[in-house]
Design a protein around this motif. Structure first.
Motif, PDB file in Angstrom:
ATOM      1  N   GLU A  49       0.823  -1.206   0.000  1.00  0.00           N
ATOM      2  CA  GLU A  49       0.000   0.000   0.000  1.00  0.00           C
ATOM      3  C   GLU A  49       0.859   1.259   0.000  1.00  0.00           C
ATOM      4  O   GLU A  49       0.585   2.221  -0.732  1.00  0.00           O
ATOM      5  CB  GLU A  49      -0.940  -0.010   1.205  1.00  0.00           C
ATOM      6  CG  GLU A  49      -2.050  -1.050   1.105  1.00  0.00           C
ATOM      7  CD  GLU A  49      -3.048  -0.932   2.236  1.00  0.00           C
ATOM      8  OE1 GLU A  49      -2.891  -0.013   3.076  1.00  0.00           O
ATOM      9  OE2 GLU A  49      -3.981  -1.755   2.276  1.00  0.00           O
ATOM     10  N   LYS A  50       1.922   1.265   0.796  1.00  0.00           N
ATOM     11  CA  LYS A  50       2.807   2.429   0.837  1.00  0.00           C
ATOM     12  C   LYS A  50       3.543   2.610  -0.488  1.00  0.00           C
ATOM     13  O   LYS A  50       3.724   3.729  -0.966  1.00  0.00           O
ATOM     14  CB  LYS A  50       3.805   2.288   1.987  1.00  0.00           C
ATOM     15  CG  LYS A  50       3.171   2.402   3.367  1.00  0.00           C
ATOM     16  CD  LYS A  50       4.218   2.300   4.460  1.00  0.00           C
ATOM     17  CE  LYS A  50       3.573   2.437   5.849  1.00  0.00           C
ATOM     18  NZ  LYS A  50       4.592   2.330   6.934  1.00  0.00           N
ATOM     19  N   ALA A  51       3.949   1.489  -1.070  1.00  0.00           N
ATOM     20  CA  ALA A  51       4.642   1.566  -2.356  1.00  0.00           C
ATOM     21  C   ALA A  51       3.700   2.093  -3.434  1.00  0.00           C
ATOM     22  O   ALA A  51       4.095   2.922  -4.266  1.00  0.00           O
ATOM     23  CB  ALA A  51       5.174   0.190  -2.739  1.00  0.00           C
ATOM     24  N   GLN A  52       2.469   1.625  -3.415  1.00  0.00           N
ATOM     25  CA  GLN A  52       1.497   2.075  -4.414  1.00  0.00           C
ATOM     26  C   GLN A  52       1.245   3.571  -4.282  1.00  0.00           C
ATOM     27  O   GLN A  52       1.059   4.276  -5.278  1.00  0.00           O
ATOM     28  CB  GLN A  52       0.194   1.300  -4.260  1.00  0.00           C
ATOM     29  CG  GLN A  52      -0.807   1.564  -5.369  1.00  0.00           C
ATOM     30  CD  GLN A  52      -2.033   0.681  -5.268  1.00  0.00           C
ATOM     31  OE1 GLN A  52      -2.167  -0.102  -4.328  1.00  0.00           O
ATOM     32  NE2 GLN A  52      -2.935   0.793  -6.225  1.00  0.00           N
ATOM     33  N   GLU A  53       1.237   4.078  -3.050  1.00  0.00           N
ATOM     34  CA  GLU A  53       1.048   5.513  -2.827  1.00  0.00           C
ATOM     35  C   GLU A  53       2.171   6.322  -3.474  1.00  0.00           C
ATOM     36  O   GLU A  53       1.935   7.419  -4.001  1.00  0.00           O
ATOM     37  CB  GLU A  53       0.996   5.803  -1.325  1.00  0.00           C
ATOM     38  CG  GLU A  53      -0.290   5.322  -0.645  1.00  0.00           C
ATOM     39  CD  GLU A  53      -0.245   5.500   0.862  1.00  0.00           C
ATOM     40  OE1 GLU A  53       0.773   6.049   1.364  1.00  0.00           O
ATOM     41  OE2 GLU A  53      -1.206   5.088   1.533  1.00  0.00           O
ATOM     42  N   LEU A  54       3.391   5.783  -3.435  1.00  0.00           N
ATOM     43  CA  LEU A  54       4.521   6.462  -4.086  1.00  0.00           C
ATOM     44  C   LEU A  54       4.290   6.595  -5.587  1.00  0.00           C
ATOM     45  O   LEU A  54       4.505   7.649  -6.182  1.00  0.00           O
ATOM     46  CB  LEU A  54       5.810   5.673  -3.838  1.00  0.00           C
ATOM     47  CG  LEU A  54       6.743   6.123  -2.718  1.00  0.00           C
ATOM     48  CD1 LEU A  54       7.923   5.169  -2.603  1.00  0.00           C
ATOM     49  CD2 LEU A  54       7.244   7.531  -2.957  1.00  0.00           C
ATOM     50  N   GLY A  55       3.846   5.498  -6.192  1.00  0.00           N
ATOM     51  CA  GLY A  55       3.589   5.524  -7.630  1.00  0.00           C
ATOM     52  C   GLY A  55       2.466   6.460  -7.999  1.00  0.00           C
ATOM     53  O   GLY A  55       2.548   7.205  -8.988  1.00  0.00           O
ATOM     54  N   THR A  56       1.417   6.450  -7.194  1.00  0.00           N
ATOM     55  CA  THR A  56       0.265   7.314  -7.464  1.00  0.00           C
ATOM     56  C   THR A  56       0.636   8.786  -7.312  1.00  0.00           C
ATOM     57  O   THR A  56       0.196   9.633  -8.102  1.00  0.00           O
ATOM     58  CB  THR A  56      -0.886   6.973  -6.505  1.00  0.00           C
ATOM     59  OG1 THR A  56      -1.245   5.594  -6.669  1.00  0.00           O
ATOM     60  CG2 THR A  56      -2.105   7.837  -6.792  1.00  0.00           C
TER      61      THR A  56
END
Length: 501
Positions: A379-386
């Motif tokens: 979830e944290k990694a996805q937030e970086l991409g978003t």
């Protein structure tokens, strides 16, 4: 509510004696007064609303007139329509602020803040410049020194001409030199000391901390025909649609890179991080063969179809690379190998907000750690991409690219200590002189990226210069964030080594 109204009416009736004549007359007069007052109030309100309503503005198109330029490549005498819409200043309630990276305009022009820019300084920049561009009364004049690699100069000039169409008559008179080669050349160390000359102002696509070159949006925002890369506005829409087709969680859990390794040793070194029988660094690295791509019609180089991995690697080429914006737009976590250069917007990217920092001297281990961390903190990694994609979609749209150009050129013009004039060997340049005789993808991309109408509203609000203390804090926060990642990486590999003992 209705009960309250009835009680009020009853009270009113009890207090009035309707059998008395003067009471009836008074009531009739009072009722008439209420009716007239209500009518007048409504009429005034209607008038007020109609006055405050913005009448629809008639859009005035600036046509591409190729009829008079088929043979001579000259520009129309009356280039712009005689009646152009007045740019409406935005009201204070909806004042549109420029993105944060506009602050760097002040920093890039700081070397000339106190002395201004003389014509002698500008002329000295022709040592490496590809062309000299003069803008007078909204019209452009070009003196070419050296043809650039591919169509870099062509689409850079095309972009500036579109700025003139977007804000006709608003771009101030100016005189500049432009170098289309990747690496910056105006070394700050050459202009130090009491008796040192002031540096020549030279525009190009990137800079670094040891040079004074002025960063300007690169040619690919209007298309790159040699690689079949569409104009940015169109490509950004394609990338956004591509992101919707494959959710981050469903993507390949590896770091992806595809490019030309021949242009830089650091890219050749990246190839060592590819998966092998002995080691998997969580990287999937591919060589880009542009000659083969051209032969096969660019079937394997569609950028919108390359957003298939959770992580994408950005690594510089001979200098900065145009690929950075495409990688950031992918919804993937951008693994950014420590850069030596910056372009006009990247200095406002924040580590662990827009990208994950990768150590240049230890790429493979750094990539391995980043991917393992991301796959264990999805979830944290996805937030970086978003966050990176949101930055690109919102802060790097063409509206802001043009506004950056407008403000940069306007601030630069203010520093000129002479009145620009047309160089003896210059020729007038306009959209017709370029697009009417273009062919193939070059013409397609010009027409696709052409500004067809003047902008009705003013550019975004230019931010003030950053105070030295604020600039220092910004740099220190970035460094602290990168240091935190490096400490985490160090602990990760210490743990791996302990497990292997």
């Amino acid at each position: 509510m209705q009960g309250s109204y009835r009680r009020l009416a009853e009270s009113f009736r009890h207090q009035c004696n309707w059998n008395k004549p003067h009471t009836r007359y008074t009531f009739a007069f009072f009722t008439c007064l209420l009716v007239v007052g209500a009518y007048l109030s409504t009429s005034i309100l209607d008038i007020s609303v109609s006055v405050n309503k913005e009448l629809p503005t008639k859009i005035i198109e600036i046509p591409l007139d190729c009829s008079s330029t088929n043979q001579t490549k000259t520009c129309p005498a009356n280039y712009y329509p005689s009646a152009l819409p007045t740019i409406r200043p935005r009201s204070s309630s909806i004042l549109l602020s420029c993105p944060h990276y506009f602050h760097w305009i002040h920093e890039d022009l700081r070397p000339w803040k106190d002395t201004g820019i003389t014509e002698e300084m500008v002329v000295r920049a022709n040592r490496t410049a590809n062309f000299r561009l003069v803008i007078l009364n909204g019209r452009a004049y070009l003196e070419t020194y050296v043809k650039s690699f591919q169509t870099r100069d062509v689409f850079t000039l095309w972009g500036i001409l579109q700025l003139l169409r977007r804000y006709p008559g608003k771009v101030p008179d100016l005189d500049l030199m432009f170098d289309c080669v990747d690496w910056p050349v105006i070394k700050s160390s050459d202009y130090q000391g009491l008796n040192a000359l002031k540096p020549p102002p030279l525009f190009r696509y990137c800079g670094n901390n040891q040079t004074f070159d002025i960063a300007f949006p690169d040619w690919s925002f209007w298309g790159w025909p040699e690689t079949n890369i569409k104009p940015w506005e169109q490509l950004m829409g394609d990338l956004n649609e591509g992101n919707k087709k494959l959710r981050w969680m469903d993507r390949e859990p590896y770091a992806f890179w595809k490019g030309n390794p021949k242009v830089a040793e650091k890219r050749v070194d990246l190839l060592k991080c590819n998966v092998s029988e002995k080691q998997d660094w969580n990287a999937r690295v591919y060589k880009q063969d542009w000659d083969k791509e051209i032969e096969e019609g660019f079937k394997q180089s569609d950028l919108a179809k390359q957003c298939t991995h959770r992580y994408k690697i950005y690594i510089e080429g001979s200098a900065w690379s145009v690929s950075e914006k495409y990688i950031l737009a992918c919804d993937s976590v951008t693994l950014l190998v420590t850069p030596d250069y910056y372009d006009f917007f990247t200095r406002s990217l924040v580590p662990m907000q827009h990208y994950w920092p990768i150590k240049a001297e230890d790429k493979c281990r750094s990539i391995k750690f980043a991917v393992d961390w991301g796959n264990n903190h999805k979830e944290k990694a996805q937030e970086l991409g978003t966050a990176a994609s949101s930055f690109v979609q919102n802060d790097l749209k063409m509206d802001f690219v043009y506004d950056y150009m407008f403000h940069l050129l306007s601030e630069y013009s203010k520093l000129l200590r002479y009145k620009p004039k047309i160089p003896p060997k210059a020729v007038e340049l306009c959209s017709e002189a370029m697009a009417c005789h273009a062919q193939g993808l070059e013409k397609t991309f010009m027409l696709d990226s052409m500004v067809k109408s003047p902008k009705e509203s003013s550019p975004c609000s230019m931010p003030s210069p950053l105070e030295p203390s604020a600039l220092k804090q910004l740099i220190e926060r970035k460094q602290a964030s990168i240091k935190q990642v490096e400490l985490g990486e160090q602990k990760y590999w210490e743990k791996v080594q302990d497990q292997q003992r």
